[in-house]
Design an enzyme around this catalytic site. Structure first.
Site, PDB file in Angstrom:
ATOM      1  N   ARG A 271       2.599  -9.962  -3.738  1.00 33.30           N
ATOM      2  CA  ARG A 271       2.834 -11.396  -3.945  1.00 33.30           C
ATOM      3  C   ARG A 271       4.230 -11.796  -3.456  1.00 33.30           C
ATOM      4  O   ARG A 271       4.423 -12.897  -2.922  1.00 33.30           O
ATOM      5  CB  ARG A 271       2.657 -11.742  -5.416  1.00 33.30           C
ATOM      6  CG  ARG A 271       1.214 -11.623  -5.896  1.00 33.30           C
ATOM      7  CD  ARG A 271       1.049 -12.073  -7.319  1.00 33.30           C
ATOM      8  NE  ARG A 271       1.694 -11.165  -8.271  1.00 33.30           N
ATOM      9  CZ  ARG A 271       1.107 -10.098  -8.790  1.00 33.30           C
ATOM     10  NH1 ARG A 271      -0.130  -9.762  -8.418  1.00 33.30           N
ATOM     11  NH2 ARG A 271       1.739  -9.332  -9.661  1.00 33.30           N
TER      12      ARG A 271
ATOM     13  N   ASP B 295       2.019   1.364  -9.897  1.00 30.23           N
ATOM     14  CA  ASP B 295       0.728   0.679  -9.874  1.00 30.23           C
ATOM     15  C   ASP B 295       0.888  -0.789 -10.291  1.00 30.23           C
ATOM     16  O   ASP B 295       0.123  -1.650  -9.852  1.00 30.23           O
ATOM     17  CB  ASP B 295      -0.259   1.385 -10.808  1.00 30.23           C
ATOM     18  CG  ASP B 295      -1.672   0.853 -10.672  1.00 30.23           C
ATOM     19  OD1 ASP B 295      -2.112   0.633  -9.530  1.00 30.23           O
ATOM     20  OD2 ASP B 295      -2.335   0.658 -11.705  1.00 30.23           O
TER      21      ASP B 295
ATOM     22  N   ASP C  53      -6.001  -0.335  -3.765  1.00 36.42           N
ATOM     23  CA  ASP C  53      -5.336  -0.116  -5.047  1.00 36.42           C
ATOM     24  C   ASP C  53      -6.323   0.409  -6.084  1.00 36.42           C
ATOM     25  O   ASP C  53      -6.057   1.407  -6.775  1.00 36.42           O
ATOM     26  CB  ASP C  53      -4.701  -1.430  -5.517  1.00 36.42           C
ATOM     27  CG  ASP C  53      -3.956  -1.275  -6.834  1.00 36.42           C
ATOM     28  OD1 ASP C  53      -3.528  -0.159  -7.157  1.00 36.42           O
ATOM     29  OD2 ASP C  53      -3.802  -2.277  -7.545  1.00 36.42           O
ATOM     30  N   HIS C  54      -7.465  -0.224  -6.199  1.00 31.46           N
ATOM     31  CA  HIS C  54      -8.452   0.209  -7.194  1.00 31.46           C
ATOM     32  C   HIS C  54      -9.094   1.543  -6.815  1.00 31.46           C
ATOM     33  O   HIS C  54      -9.485   2.310  -7.688  1.00 31.46           O
ATOM     34  CB  HIS C  54      -9.517  -0.876  -7.363  1.00 31.46           C
ATOM     35  CG  HIS C  54      -9.042  -2.030  -8.198  1.00 31.46           C
ATOM     36  ND1 HIS C  54      -9.886  -2.993  -8.693  1.00 31.46           N
ATOM     37  CD2 HIS C  54      -7.805  -2.377  -8.621  1.00 31.46           C
ATOM     38  CE1 HIS C  54      -9.202  -3.873  -9.394  1.00 31.46           C
ATOM     39  NE2 HIS C  54      -7.931  -3.519  -9.352  1.00 31.46           N
TER      40      HIS C  54
ATOM     41  N   ASN D 212       0.819  -1.215   0.000  1.00 30.33           N
ATOM     42  CA  ASN D 212       0.000   0.000   0.000  1.00 30.33           C
ATOM     43  C   ASN D 212       0.850   1.260   0.000  1.00 30.33           C
ATOM     44  O   ASN D 212       0.427   2.306  -0.504  1.00 30.33           O
ATOM     45  CB  ASN D 212      -0.939   0.016   1.214  1.00 30.33           C
ATOM     46  CG  ASN D 212      -2.091  -0.958   1.056  1.00 30.33           C
ATOM     47  OD1 ASN D 212      -2.308  -1.503  -0.025  1.00 30.33           O
ATOM     48  ND2 ASN D 212      -2.829  -1.186   2.130  1.00 30.33           N
TER      49      ASN D 212
END
Length: 219
Positions: free
Chosen positions: A103, A95, A116-117, A48
């Site tokens: 991951r 991004d 994120d979105h 984040n």
């Protein structure tokens, strides 16, 4: 009742992200580049934070352009447009890197994807406003079209994911080719000067370059 109801909270807990980017530019250029860049991000950095750094880059260019073009018109120094192009590329890169970092560190989560979105949704607005400033649209129908071109596809892509369970980006898409095209247009503006957009077009001198481009794209 909070912003997210019980059903929404349950859906958030069970959410699994499924997405594909079919862009050849992403597959053969950006993704391999980001596979190298991810090694420069320390493992202790939260995904984040990577996302927020990208937002900060975009907001800095937005603030700068608003200083010189508060009404979506007004000429800024050439370096402002170069900075905006660089900020857009940084945002695009970070991004892509935030998911790789999640991951890599095993910290992927539905809440992180929501964040994120959400930042992507914010980016669509100031990205459109920046481009309106660059093209000297002023507070006109052209600025509205610019905003719609960026935000409406984002809305329907997200809506599609809601019903299909997959975020599928086509072979040519906004987050990849779209942002790169905007970066090129910003560098072009820095080179020729922002006055280019309000000058008569050499083929159709009855129209300014921005009016001709926006009119053709809107038709």
């Amino acid at each position: 009742m909070g912003y997210i109801n019980e059903k929404g909270a349950e859906g958030l807990r069970n959410y699994k992200y499924h997405g594909r980017d079919l862009s050849l530019v992403y597959k053969y250029i950006l993704s391999p580049m980001n596979d190298v860049l991810i090694n420069f991000i320390p493992l202790w950095m939260a995904p984040n934070v990577v996302t927020l750094l990208g937002v900060a880059a975009g907001m800095s260019s937005y603030t700068l352009l608003q200083y010189y073009s508060p009404l979506l018109e007004g000429f800024a120094p050439w370096w402002v447009y170069v900075f905006d192009a660089l900020a857009s590329f940084i945002y695009q890169t970070l991004d892509n890197l935030d998911g790789k970092q999640a991951r890599r560190t095993g910290s992927s989560s539905p809440l992180g994807m929501l964040f994120d979105h959400g930042c992507d949704a914010l980016n669509t607005t100031y990205c459109a406003i920046n481009q309106a400033c660059i093209m000297q649209t002023g507070p006109t129908w052209m600025a509205l079209c610019m905003w719609q071109w960026v935000t409406v596809p984002f809305f329907f892509t997200t809506l599609e994911e809601l019903y299909t369970g997959e975020l599928l980006l086509p072979i040519i898409n906004g987050p990849t080719e779209g942002i790169l095209f905007l970066c090129l247009s910003k560098l072009f503006t820095a080179y020729v000067g922002p006055q280019f957009w309000v000058e008569p077009n050499f083929l159709f001198p009855q129209y300014a370059n921005n009016v001709l481009l926006m009119g053709r794209c809107s038709s």
